[in-house]
Design an enzyme around this catalytic site. Sequence first.
Site, mmCIF file in Angstrom:
data_model
loop_
_atom_site.group_PDB
_atom_site.id
_atom_site.type_symbol
_atom_site.label_atom_id
_atom_site.label_comp_id
_atom_site.label_asym_id
_atom_site.label_seq_id
_atom_site.Cartn_x
_atom_site.Cartn_y
_atom_site.Cartn_z
ATOM 1 N N ARG A 62 8.440 -38.605 45.632
ATOM 2 C CA ARG A 62 7.180 -39.356 45.784
ATOM 3 C C ARG A 62 7.399 -40.863 45.824
ATOM 4 O O ARG A 62 6.600 -41.574 46.418
ATOM 5 C CB ARG A 62 6.188 -38.960 44.689
ATOM 6 N N GLU A 69 16.261 -33.732 28.829
ATOM 7 C CA GLU A 69 15.935 -33.041 27.583
ATOM 8 C C GLU A 69 16.735 -31.748 27.445
ATOM 9 O O GLU A 69 17.201 -31.403 26.374
ATOM 10 C CB GLU A 69 14.427 -32.748 27.555
#
Length: 186
Positions: A59, A96
């Site tokens: 994006r 993560e």
Amino acid sequence: MLDLFDFIREIPDYPKPGILFRDITPMLANPDALAQAANAMAEPFLGKKIDIVAAAEARGFIFAAPIAMALGAGFVPIRKPGKLPFDLHSFAYELEYGTDELQIHVDGVKPGQRVLLVDDLLATGGTIEACCRLLEKCDAQIVGCSFLIHLAQLGGEDRLNPYTCHSVLTYDQDDLESELSPSGRV
């Protein structure tokens, strides 16, 4: 002037329960809103002698090309492995749950060039921080980072010190909550 918040669709529980997704596709479908957003992202960097606008897929690419044109700069994509066909600089970074990697052509940014990083969203800042490290590896001079949306409570801007960050739309509550605070519009 349009209120660009009106062009952000909120989708609860996407991509997983508890997440409020900020969908920019209504903005992209409106030529006036898209132009206003790109111009607002570019405006603080006019006159800053930007050589290159860089963005990570995907994006960020949407905004990087018109911003590069507005600034009279080139555009260089930063991509995931396997997407660029030439000699590469790479930077691996921690997520993560595991690691990821970003790549740029070795001749995409020359040492000393003034670079503006662009993305649609600043949340935790992991991807854009990795972009900064990759550009540092290229000996680029990072002039700043520009975002359409900033989810302020997720702390992404802190990870980008000492670089200047600019955001067009700021949400004060994190993306796990479904209500925009009254002070969320800037």
